[in-house]
Design a protein around this motif. Structure first.
Motif, mmCIF file in Angstrom:
data_model
loop_
_atom_site.group_PDB
_atom_site.id
_atom_site.type_symbol
_atom_site.label_atom_id
_atom_site.label_comp_id
_atom_site.label_asym_id
_atom_site.label_seq_id
_atom_site.Cartn_x
_atom_site.Cartn_y
_atom_site.Cartn_z
ATOM 1 N N GLU A 58 40.755 40.595 35.786
ATOM 2 C CA GLU A 58 39.726 41.612 35.568
ATOM 3 C C GLU A 58 38.627 41.104 34.641
ATOM 4 N N ARG A 59 39.017 40.367 33.613
ATOM 5 C CA ARG A 59 38.039 39.805 32.681
ATOM 6 C C ARG A 59 37.108 38.826 33.402
ATOM 7 N N VAL A 60 37.668 37.961 34.227
ATOM 8 C CA VAL A 60 36.859 36.987 34.972
ATOM 9 C C VAL A 60 35.916 37.714 35.938
ATOM 10 N N ILE A 61 36.423 38.706 36.642
ATOM 11 C CA ILE A 61 35.588 39.457 37.583
ATOM 12 C C ILE A 61 34.432 40.121 36.848
ATOM 13 N N GLU A 62 34.726 40.788 35.738
ATOM 14 C CA GLU A 62 33.686 41.486 34.978
ATOM 15 C C GLU A 62 32.648 40.511 34.420
ATOM 16 N N GLN A 63 33.093 39.367 33.914
ATOM 17 C CA GLN A 63 32.178 38.407 33.285
ATOM 18 C C GLN A 63 31.366 37.605 34.296
ATOM 19 N N ARG A 64 31.974 37.248 35.409
ATOM 20 C CA ARG A 64 31.299 36.322 36.337
ATOM 21 C C ARG A 64 30.701 36.982 37.563
#
Length: 177
Positions: free
Chosen positions: A169-175
């Motif tokens: 989720e963090r990667v999706i939100e950031q990238r």
């Protein structure tokens, strides 16, 4: 994430007999946003009449809408002229009607194959899968986007699937979002 882009049926570019992966919403679950818990991945094929049928059993899912003058006509067209043998419980309206979702995201080489849609839907995340598909679709609209880029996108989704939920989720939100 709401936007007012044009809508069309991503399956209109598939020929009769071609397989795909649609993301459907039961007509009773239609809302102004698509929630992950309402989205249903369904593997389909396009029949000779322009209908989408389940790859496992051939049951009617919805019509493919070739042309619609408005968003309402597009949605109405999906369940117009339902075959008499079809039961309403299996009917779905497609969530993949955003102009950003290309046929290459929905097309499957074989009924059990994988593509961008199946990989996104398999992610164990709370982040909006619809929004992720739309953003990835926007990226695919760049004129220099190639089949290699599509393969890299699919590999990135496989990598996300291997991560734990919070990290993904963090990667999706950031990238992506």
């Amino acid at each position: 994430m709401q936007d007012n882009s044009a809508m069309f049926d991503s399956f209109r570019d598939l020929d009769a007999g071609e397989h795909g992966a649609d993301v459907g919403v039961h007509p009773d679950d239609i809302d102004s946003t698509f929630r992950n818990e309402d989205l249903r991945l369904v593997r389909v094929y396009r029949d000779d009449q322009g209908d989408l049928r389940r790859a496992d059993g051939g049951g009617f899912v919805r019509n493919v809408v070739e042309d619609a003058g408005s968003d309402e006509e597009l949605v109405d067209g999906m369940l117009r002229d339902v075959p008499p043998e079809s039961t309403g419980d299996d009917h779905l309206l497609s969530a993949l009607v955003h102009e950003a979702i290309p046929a290459s995201f929905v097309r499957l080489d074989e009924p059990s194959g994988e593509n961008v849609v199946t990989r996104v839907m398999a992610l164990d995340v709370r982040t909006s899968k619809y929004d992720l598909l739309r953003v990835l679709g926007d990226a695919s609209k760049h004129e220099d986007f190639t089949r290699d880029d599509l393969a890299k996108m699919e590999q990135a989704l496989e990598t996300l699937a291997e991560m734990d939920r919070e990290q993904a989720e963090r990667v999706i939100e950031q990238r992506f979002l």
